[in-house]
Motif scaffolding. Structure first.
Motif, PDB file in Angstrom:
ATOM      1  N   THR A 199       0.482  -1.032   0.162  1.00 47.56           N
ATOM      2  CA  THR A 199       0.148  -0.530  -0.093  1.00 47.56           C
ATOM      3  C   THR A 199       0.768   0.953  -0.477  1.00 47.56           C
ATOM      4  OG1 THR A 199       0.044   0.031   2.424  1.00 47.56           O
ATOM      5  CG2 THR A 199      -1.333  -1.135   1.390  1.00 47.56           C
ATOM      6  N   ARG A 233      -9.117   6.466  -8.575  1.00 45.18           N
ATOM      7  CA  ARG A 233      -7.908   6.008  -9.269  1.00 45.18           C
ATOM      8  C   ARG A 233      -7.277   7.156  -9.677  1.00 45.18           C
ATOM      9  NH1 ARG A 233     -12.588   2.901 -10.181  1.00 45.18           N
ATOM     10  NH2 ARG A 233     -13.047   0.805  -9.832  1.00 45.18           N
ATOM     11  N   ASP A 348      -0.759   2.425  -5.407  1.00 47.15           N
ATOM     12  CA  ASP A 348      -1.321   1.991  -4.415  1.00 47.15           C
ATOM     13  C   ASP A 348      -1.722   2.618  -3.686  1.00 47.15           C
ATOM     14  OD1 ASP A 348      -0.667  -1.360  -4.968  1.00 47.15           O
ATOM     15  OD2 ASP A 348       2.317  -0.393  -4.563  1.00 47.15           O
ATOM     16  N   ARG A 350      -4.881   3.352  -4.378  1.00 47.08           N
ATOM     17  CA  ARG A 350      -6.154   3.315  -4.133  1.00 47.08           C
ATOM     18  C   ARG A 350      -6.241   2.232  -2.877  1.00 47.08           C
ATOM     19  NH1 ARG A 350     -11.586   3.541  -6.743  1.00 47.08           N
ATOM     20  NH2 ARG A 350     -12.422   1.863  -6.362  1.00 47.08           N
ATOM     21  N   ALA A 351      -5.423   1.293  -2.385  1.00 45.83           N
ATOM     22  CA  ALA A 351      -5.424   0.427  -1.034  1.00 45.83           C
ATOM     23  C   ALA A 351      -4.730   1.365  -0.629  1.00 45.83           C
ATOM     24  CB  ALA A 351      -4.319  -1.318  -1.766  1.00 45.83           C
ATOM     25  N   THR A 379     -14.090  -4.063  -3.323  1.00 49.53           N
ATOM     26  CA  THR A 379     -13.488  -3.426  -1.917  1.00 49.53           C
ATOM     27  C   THR A 379     -12.666  -4.178  -0.519  1.00 49.53           C
ATOM     28  OG1 THR A 379     -15.160  -2.284  -1.857  1.00 49.53           O
ATOM     29  CG2 THR A 379     -13.882  -1.692  -0.319  1.00 49.53           C
ATOM     30  N   TYR A 382      -9.267  -5.075  -1.828  1.00 51.59           N
ATOM     31  CA  TYR A 382      -8.433  -3.600  -1.553  1.00 51.59           C
ATOM     32  C   TYR A 382      -8.126  -2.875  -0.544  1.00 51.59           C
ATOM     33  CZ  TYR A 382      -8.336  -1.721  -6.190  1.00 51.59           C
ATOM     34  OH  TYR A 382      -8.942  -2.232  -8.119  1.00 51.59           O
TER      35      TYR A 382
END
Length: 407
Positions: A199, A233, A348, A350-351, A379, A382
């Protein structure tokens, strides 16, 4: 090379160590028109007269195939010779093929994979394929790029995935032998690449923003702040370049026959209220209150009002939105200066946002809505190493023990 060698399209490539290598190269104008293969390496010695006949015959055959294609016959959508290469060509040109309906960015990546497939085993006839062929190809594709390197499982799995998609298309188009091959592939499970567990977290982003500000790359800082604070994104923040269809007028921001689309503009952003964005992947609307996005506010405050026009994220060096891989390349320069490991990617973020939300105890469905996912299962994928739910469960168990002990 001997004057007896009459091989159209033959090119010699010199090597520092070892003998020169011969290639047959297709005409540039036909390659631009869609002809494949573009380049074929020849397995013959260029300086061995005994192999001149083989070189000539191979080049003549490849040249003839290219010229036949240029005449129009090779591009007929109903032309299918029963080989994997024939299926690949049909898959790419048939207007009923799913290949014709995917986004241009995905199509470009798929063409790269299709070239690998055609080069590696394009001559194989579908009616002769066996189970062992697919496993041999998979194992060959995953071999390390260099001795001692990591296996390329993602590459191998991607090739087999694309092969499945081509064969499925062949079944729907009623092409010979595709149903038999699909029946084989349906029963095979090739090992998949491991999911990313990395992440871009809060500490990374804060270090990046600080360094980007110091390096006068505020657009990079603002893009990264938006990605973490809103879980948008990368593509929905910075946009992308789409080819302008033939015959269409070039409008908006144009570069080399491509038009910039999909990215945020200053007109889209409401710093003191709600910003809504139609996402590129699903068309869902992501809505965010930017007054609750501290990193976005901090970076935006450094951008003069007179510069708040047009695309939100621009390449300061070029004065327009980032093109090609420029965003990733420039982002990595700043990331390295900020001490962020190369294994951590911009995407990463977003994660990182979703993992942080779970750690904070956010409800999964609320997080799904914030990330503009249509399925909660997406979701959940992620969330990488979050302990929010396990911490909550542990607290409930401890509380429960206390009640039992008190009883």
């Amino acid at each position: 090379m001997s004057s007896e060698l009459n091989a159209p399209g033959l090119k010699r490539r010199k090597r520092k160590n070892g003998p020169d290598v011969g290639y047959w190269v297709a005409r540039t104008d036909l390659v631009k028109a869609g002809y494949r293969p573009e380049i074929v390496r020849l397995p013959y010695g260029l300086d061995d007269p005994a192999q001149y006949a083989l070189i000539t015959a191979t080049c003549m055959r490849l040249q003839a195939e290219m010229l036949e294609w240029s005449s129009g016959r090779g591009r007929e959508k109903n032309c299918f010779d029963g080989t994997i290469r024939g299926l690949s060509r049909r898959y790419q040109v048939d207007e009923a093929s799913p290949f014709r309906r995917i986004k241009h960015t995905t199509r470009e990546k798929d063409v790269h994979v299709l070239r690998i497939i055609e080069k590696a085993f394009g001559d194989r006839a579908l009616d002769a394929l066996k189970l062992e062929d697919f496993w041999r190809w998979y194992n060959a594709a995953k071999r390390p790029k260099s001795p001692g390197g990591p296996e390329r499982v993602r590459r191998a799995w991607g090739i087999m995935k694309k092969l499945r998609e081509m064969v499925s298309y062949g079944v729907s188009a009623e092409l010979a032998c595709c149903a038999r091959v699909k029946a084989i592939l349906t029963e095979v499970r090739f090992p998949q690449p491991a999911r990313r567990r990395v992440t871009l977290d809060l500490a990374h982003v804060e270090a990046f923003i600080s360094m980007a500000t110091e390096m006068d790359r505020l657009s990079l800082a603002l893009a990264t702040a938006l990605q973490l604070d809103t879980a948008l994104r990368q593509k929905d923040v910075i946009g992308e370049w789409e080819p302008i269809p033939a015959g269409d007028a070039a409008t908006g921001i144009v570069l080399n026959g491509h038009c910039w689309v999909g990215g945020l503009t200053w007109a889209d952003v409401v710093l003191d209220g709600i910003t809504r964005k139609v996402t590129s992947k699903t068309g869902a609307i992501a809505a965010h209150d930017l007054t609750l996005c501290p990193h976005v506010q901090a970076v935006a405050a450094q951008i003069p009002v007179e510069r708040r026009v047009g695309p939100l994220i621009v390449d300061e060096k070029a004065g327009r939105p980032y093109a090609g891989d420029a965003f990733g390349r420039e982002w990595r320069v700043v990331a390295r200066a900020a001490g962020i490991p190369d294994a951590v990617w911009n995407m990463d973020a977003r994660a990182g946002a979703i993992t942080e939300a779970e750690d904070a105890g956010a409800d999964l469905d609320d997080t799904r809505a914030a990330a503009a996912h249509t399925q909660a299962s997406t979701t959940a994928r992620y969330s990488r190493g979050a302990v929010g739910k396990s911490r909550k469960v542990a607290a409930l168990r401890i509380a429960s023990r206390g009640v039992k002990n008190g009883a």
